[in-house]
Design a protein around this motif. Sequence first.
Motif, PDB file in Angstrom:
ATOM      1  N   VAL A   2       0.842  -1.196   0.000  1.00 22.16           N
ATOM      2  CA  VAL A   2       0.000   0.000   0.000  1.00 22.16           C
ATOM      3  C   VAL A   2       0.877   1.246   0.000  1.00 22.16           C
ATOM      4  N   GLN A   3       0.610   2.147  -0.920  1.00 17.57           N
ATOM      5  CA  GLN A   3       1.323   3.426  -0.948  1.00 17.57           C
ATOM      6  C   GLN A   3       0.318   4.563  -1.088  1.00 17.57           C
ATOM      7  N   LEU A   4       0.535   5.597  -0.294  1.00 18.83           N
ATOM      8  CA  LEU A   4      -0.276   6.807  -0.341  1.00 18.83           C
ATOM      9  C   LEU A   4       0.684   7.982  -0.387  1.00 18.83           C
ATOM     10  N   VAL A   5       0.589   8.800  -1.436  1.00 20.50           N
ATOM     11  CA  VAL A   5       1.534   9.894  -1.634  1.00 20.50           C
ATOM     12  C   VAL A   5       0.764  11.197  -1.755  1.00 20.50           C
ATOM     13  N   GLU A   6       0.952  12.060  -0.766  1.00 16.06           N
ATOM     14  CA  GLU A   6       0.258  13.345  -0.731  1.00 16.06           C
ATOM     15  C   GLU A   6       1.082  14.427  -1.430  1.00 16.06           C
ATOM     16  N   SER A   7       0.399  15.437  -1.958  1.00 15.67           N
ATOM     17  CA  SER A   7       1.054  16.590  -2.565  1.00 15.67           C
ATOM     18  C   SER A   7       0.112  17.777  -2.502  1.00 15.67           C
ATOM     19  N   GLY A   8       0.649  18.951  -2.810  1.00 11.06           N
ATOM     20  CA  GLY A   8      -0.188  20.143  -2.903  1.00 11.06           C
ATOM     21  C   GLY A   8      -0.113  21.097  -1.735  1.00 11.06           C
ATOM     22  N   GLY A   9       0.633  20.743  -0.700  1.00  8.61           N
ATOM     23  CA  GLY A   9       0.749  21.632   0.439  1.00  8.61           C
ATOM     24  C   GLY A   9       1.585  22.857   0.114  1.00  8.61           C
ATOM     25  N   GLY A  10       1.628  23.786   1.062  1.00  6.96           N
ATOM     26  CA  GLY A  10       2.424  24.989   0.875  1.00  6.96           C
ATOM     27  C   GLY A  10       2.057  26.028   1.908  1.00  6.96           C
ATOM     28  N   MET A  11       2.542  27.232   1.674  1.00 11.55           N
ATOM     29  CA  MET A  11       2.230  28.344   2.557  1.00 11.55           C
ATOM     30  C   MET A  11       1.189  29.232   1.893  1.00 11.55           C
ATOM     31  N   VAL A  12       0.188  29.635   2.665  1.00 13.69           N
ATOM     32  CA  VAL A  12      -0.886  30.456   2.126  1.00 13.69           C
ATOM     33  C   VAL A  12      -1.321  31.458   3.185  1.00 13.69           C
ATOM     34  N   GLN A  13      -1.818  32.588   2.757  1.00 11.91           N
ATOM     35  CA  GLN A  13      -2.293  33.607   3.688  1.00 11.91           C
ATOM     36  C   GLN A  13      -3.672  33.236   4.229  1.00 11.91           C
ATOM     37  N   PRO A  14      -4.020  33.736   5.403  1.00 11.76           N
ATOM     38  CA  PRO A  14      -5.379  33.493   5.926  1.00 11.76           C
ATOM     39  C   PRO A  14      -6.437  33.922   4.910  1.00 11.76           C
ATOM     40  N   GLY A  15      -7.456  33.091   4.783  1.00 11.13           N
ATOM     41  CA  GLY A  15      -8.501  33.339   3.792  1.00 11.13           C
ATOM     42  C   GLY A  15      -8.230  32.709   2.448  1.00 11.13           C
ATOM     43  N   GLY A  16      -7.031  32.181   2.265  1.00 14.38           N
ATOM     44  CA  GLY A  16      -6.663  31.586   0.990  1.00 14.38           C
ATOM     45  C   GLY A  16      -7.153  30.164   0.829  1.00 14.38           C
ATOM     46  N   SER A  17      -6.769  29.556  -0.307  1.00 16.86           N
ATOM     47  CA  SER A  17      -7.229  28.209  -0.658  1.00 16.86           C
ATOM     48  C   SER A  17      -6.068  27.351  -1.112  1.00 16.86           C
ATOM     49  N   LEU A  18      -6.229  26.056  -0.923  1.00 22.57           N
ATOM     50  CA  LEU A  18      -5.283  25.064  -1.428  1.00 22.57           C
ATOM     51  C   LEU A  18      -6.057  23.813  -1.802  1.00 22.57           C
ATOM     52  N   ARG A  19      -5.513  23.048  -2.725  1.00 19.05           N
ATOM     53  CA  ARG A  19      -6.063  21.733  -3.025  1.00 19.05           C
ATOM     54  C   ARG A  19      -4.971  20.695  -2.804  1.00 19.05           C
ATOM     55  N   LEU A  20      -5.228  19.784  -1.880  1.00 18.78           N
ATOM     56  CA  LEU A  20      -4.305  18.677  -1.630  1.00 18.78           C
ATOM     57  C   LEU A  20      -4.720  17.475  -2.463  1.00 18.78           C
ATOM     58  N   SER A  21      -3.722  16.712  -2.904  1.00 19.16           N
ATOM     59  CA  SER A  21      -3.968  15.497  -3.681  1.00 19.16           C
ATOM     60  C   SER A  21      -3.284  14.321  -3.009  1.00 19.16           C
ATOM     61  N   CYS A  22      -3.831  13.138  -3.252  1.00 22.50           N
ATOM     62  CA  CYS A  22      -3.220  11.915  -2.725  1.00 22.50           C
ATOM     63  C   CYS A  22      -3.352  10.827  -3.782  1.00 22.50           C
ATOM     64  N   ALA A  23      -2.221  10.273  -4.179  1.00 25.86           N
ATOM     65  CA  ALA A  23      -2.190   9.179  -5.145  1.00 25.86           C
ATOM     66  C   ALA A  23      -2.068   7.861  -4.392  1.00 25.86           C
ATOM     67  N   ALA A  24      -2.998   6.948  -4.651  1.00 24.61           N
ATOM     68  CA  ALA A  24      -3.022   5.663  -3.963  1.00 24.61           C
ATOM     69  C   ALA A  24      -2.619   4.537  -4.907  1.00 24.61           C
ATOM     70  N   SER A  25      -1.931   3.540  -4.370  1.00 20.28           N
ATOM     71  CA  SER A  25      -1.554   2.374  -5.163  1.00 20.28           C
ATOM     72  C   SER A  25      -1.340   1.184  -4.238  1.00 20.28           C
ATOM     73  N   GLY A  26      -1.320  -0.015  -4.826  1.00 22.26           N
ATOM     74  CA  GLY A  26      -1.040  -1.219  -4.064  1.00 22.26           C
ATOM     75  C   GLY A  26      -2.248  -1.887  -3.438  1.00 22.26           C
ATOM     76  N   PHE A  27      -3.442  -1.385  -3.727  1.00 21.84           N
ATOM     77  CA  PHE A  27      -4.666  -2.009  -3.224  1.00 21.84           C
ATOM     78  C   PHE A  27      -5.824  -1.600  -4.131  1.00 21.84           C
ATOM     79  N   THR A  28      -6.964  -2.255  -3.963  1.00 17.71           N
ATOM     80  CA  THR A  28      -8.139  -1.951  -4.779  1.00 17.71           C
ATOM     81  C   THR A  28      -8.812  -0.709  -4.208  1.00 17.71           C
ATOM     82  N   PHE A  29      -8.395   0.417  -4.729  1.00 15.27           N
ATOM     83  CA  PHE A  29      -8.761   1.728  -4.186  1.00 15.27           C
ATOM     84  C   PHE A  29     -10.277   1.910  -4.057  1.00 15.27           C
ATOM     85  N   SER A  30     -11.014   1.500  -5.060  1.00 11.45           N
ATOM     86  CA  SER A  30     -12.459   1.757  -5.093  1.00 11.45           C
ATOM     87  C   SER A  30     -13.224   0.992  -4.022  1.00 11.45           C
TER      88      SER A  30
END
Length: 123
Positions: A2-30
């Motif tokens: 099982v592997q889970l790899v997150e991305s998309g983090g960073g620094m943002v000002q209050p009130g801002g937005s971010l989208r985090l992503s996670c790629a999954a592998s090694g198992f039947t995700f659905s």
Amino acid sequence: EVQLVESGGGMVQPGGSLRLSCAASGFTFSMYDMSWLRQAPGKGREWVSTITTGGAGTYSEDSVKGRFAISRDNADNMIYLHMTSLKPDDTARYYCARVSGYSSSVGPQHDHWGQGTQVTVSS
């Protein structure tokens, strides 16, 4: 493996937005509900949001309701966390995690999670 790899983090000002992503592998995700967790400096890991296998059911911790939205793409084995109206209290390392079961007392239980991605909300 099982592997889970997150991305998309960073620094943002209050009130801002971010989208985090996670790629999954090694198992039947659905076949698995999936969650986002977070851990702020000096605090324990806490649950943020969970999405059911087909994506129809989503559940979130009270402090992020109306600001964060979890989604998934079963075709690409991805989950996302869309974060808006970010606050300094949202500063934490964010982890995606596979749900292994549910407890009536503490909610979703998790058996695998990734290395996390850092989100810092600061002016």
